[in-house]
Design a protein around this motif. Sequence first.
Motif, PDB file in Angstrom:
ATOM      1  N   TYR A  75       0.781  -1.236   0.000  1.00  0.00           N
ATOM      2  CA  TYR A  75       0.000   0.000   0.000  1.00  0.00           C
ATOM      3  C   TYR A  75       0.811   1.284   0.000  1.00  0.00           C
ATOM      4  O   TYR A  75       0.305   2.316  -0.443  1.00  0.00           O
ATOM      5  N   VAL A  76       2.052   1.278   0.464  1.00  0.00           N
ATOM      6  CA  VAL A  76       2.858   2.500   0.330  1.00  0.00           C
ATOM      7  C   VAL A  76       3.049   2.857  -1.142  1.00  0.00           C
ATOM      8  O   VAL A  76       2.843   4.018  -1.544  1.00  0.00           O
ATOM      9  N   PRO A  77       3.405   1.900  -2.019  1.00  0.00           N
ATOM     10  CA  PRO A  77       3.496   2.239  -3.446  1.00  0.00           C
ATOM     11  C   PRO A  77       2.159   2.707  -4.029  1.00  0.00           C
ATOM     12  O   PRO A  77       2.127   3.633  -4.855  1.00  0.00           O
ATOM     13  N   LYS A  78       1.063   2.087  -3.599  1.00  0.00           N
ATOM     14  CA  LYS A  78      -0.246   2.496  -4.114  1.00  0.00           C
ATOM     15  C   LYS A  78      -0.632   3.885  -3.623  1.00  0.00           C
ATOM     16  O   LYS A  78      -1.315   4.635  -4.328  1.00  0.00           O
ATOM     17  N   ILE A  79      -0.186   4.236  -2.425  1.00  0.00           N
ATOM     18  CA  ILE A  79      -0.432   5.595  -1.922  1.00  0.00           C
ATOM     19  C   ILE A  79       0.307   6.611  -2.786  1.00  0.00           C
ATOM     20  O   ILE A  79      -0.217   7.688  -3.099  1.00  0.00           O
ATOM     21  N   VAL A  80       1.542   6.269  -3.170  1.00  0.00           N
ATOM     22  CA  VAL A  80       2.306   7.157  -4.060  1.00  0.00           C
ATOM     23  C   VAL A  80       1.555   7.351  -5.370  1.00  0.00           C
ATOM     24  O   VAL A  80       1.399   8.481  -5.870  1.00  0.00           O
ATOM     25  N   THR A  81       1.061   6.259  -5.943  1.00  0.00           N
ATOM     26  CA  THR A  81       0.278   6.347  -7.181  1.00  0.00           C
ATOM     27  C   THR A  81      -0.968   7.194  -6.977  1.00  0.00           C
ATOM     28  O   THR A  81      -1.327   8.027  -7.818  1.00  0.00           O
ATOM     29  N   MET A  82      -1.644   6.996  -5.844  1.00  0.00           N
ATOM     30  CA  MET A  82      -2.862   7.744  -5.554  1.00  0.00           C
ATOM     31  C   MET A  82      -2.590   9.247  -5.477  1.00  0.00           C
ATOM     32  O   MET A  82      -3.366  10.067  -5.983  1.00  0.00           O
ATOM     33  N   ILE A  83      -1.469   9.618  -4.852  1.00  0.00           N
ATOM     34  CA  ILE A  83      -1.128  11.040  -4.731  1.00  0.00           C
ATOM     35  C   ILE A  83      -0.942  11.668  -6.107  1.00  0.00           C
ATOM     36  O   ILE A  83      -1.410  12.791  -6.383  1.00  0.00           O
ATOM     37  N   VAL A  84      -0.253  10.939  -6.998  1.00  0.00           N
ATOM     38  CA  VAL A  84      -0.047  11.445  -8.357  1.00  0.00           C
ATOM     39  C   VAL A  84      -1.387  11.616  -9.070  1.00  0.00           C
ATOM     40  O   VAL A  84      -1.655  12.641  -9.707  1.00  0.00           O
ATOM     41  N   LEU A  85      -2.261  10.627  -8.950  1.00  0.00           N
ATOM     42  CA  LEU A  85      -3.564  10.699  -9.619  1.00  0.00           C
ATOM     43  C   LEU A  85      -4.473  11.738  -8.985  1.00  0.00           C
ATOM     44  O   LEU A  85      -5.288  12.365  -9.688  1.00  0.00           O
TER      45      LEU A  85
END
Length: 411
Positions: A75-85
Amino acid sequence: MILRLFFLGAVLFIIELYAFQAVKTLIKLKWMLISYQIISLLLFTFILYSFTQFDRSVGQTKQTMFTMGLLLVLYVPKIVTMIVLLGEDVFRVAAGAINYFIDNNSKADFLPSRRKFVSQVGLGLAAIPFLSLIYGIFEGKYNFKVIKQAVHFPDLPDAFDGFTITQISDVHSGSFDNPEKINYAIDLVNEQNSDLILFTGDIVNTHAKEMHPWIETFSRIKKHEYGKYSVLGNHDYGEYVTWPTQSDKDKNFEDIKKLYGQIGFTLLLNEHTFIEKEGHKIALVGVENWGKNFKQAGDLKKASQNLTKDDFKILMSHDPSHWNEVVQHDEKHFQLTLSGHTHGMQFGIEIPGFFKWSLAQYVYKQWAGLYENLGRYVYVNRGFGFHAYPGRVGIMPEITVIQLIKGEKLA
């Protein structure tokens, strides 16, 4: 418990929605998208289920550490993706609003479609924490570093000029899973050939039995010329589990105190001793744990009874918040305090001598390395072991060698 799990599930679900938006922008094959969703759902369910199985009478186990590691890796990588989106969504909403109000006859969708490039950036950035966290689990947690630090004192007794101290802290023996790596670390400790070795607490996560498989290993720490001393850390009190009875908790605490002696360390419990060399002496003071947000059993006044401001003093106090809140302001002037506790949160960025960052700095003013105020110093060891997250990223396990130098530090 149910409410917290519901909240956690809701947060993870939102993160999953955003991550899937990025994935489906790049992947068009239906079977791959379905496979991604099924795997994500299974892992999501496993994580929530594992948290429901946490037994407060047992505390941290290999299973809970695995779950925490999996949670962070996923989920840390997915949080990074979420922030970008999310950043892209701000521009999409702004663009949609501008189009709507400027061109009322526009038949275009209110929100422009997502751009493939932005999703690629999000997933590319996500790969950095993903690979880092994986590395931290398999390699980083045992990537021991010897950090040498000279500290200058005008009032250091002459005989102690050049005196060396090895410090270890936060062993958390219940987390270990690789005897070869731990034996390597003990060899590193012995190779430093310091005059004195100090252990600033947290020998276990909770239970005394966690250390039993490692007693022989840590007993290999050689006898240092001027001794082996230790203090307790917050985890040594068994505060983070539910005990069947108070007597069970008390027995565990007594057994933990004995552990330090079983590996050859003298445990200082709100008391002091003197280290003598060539007719000169320094006071070694050891307090029980004192934390701003943790157990406060430390009694600095009792530990330093009969000492004066003019005595040169080295204080062992597990939690650096003690130095920040109390020690640096004490009228007896404790020249050097050695602490641990923070682990640097086992995650951060550090370029020695130039830059260091960790979430720990938003919790502790002194969280890794050397700090000074009015001639009083505290050194915060980054920790020997690991806890909760079964790895280390950027903030590596530390063996500290401190050299005491007589005189002022040259500019």
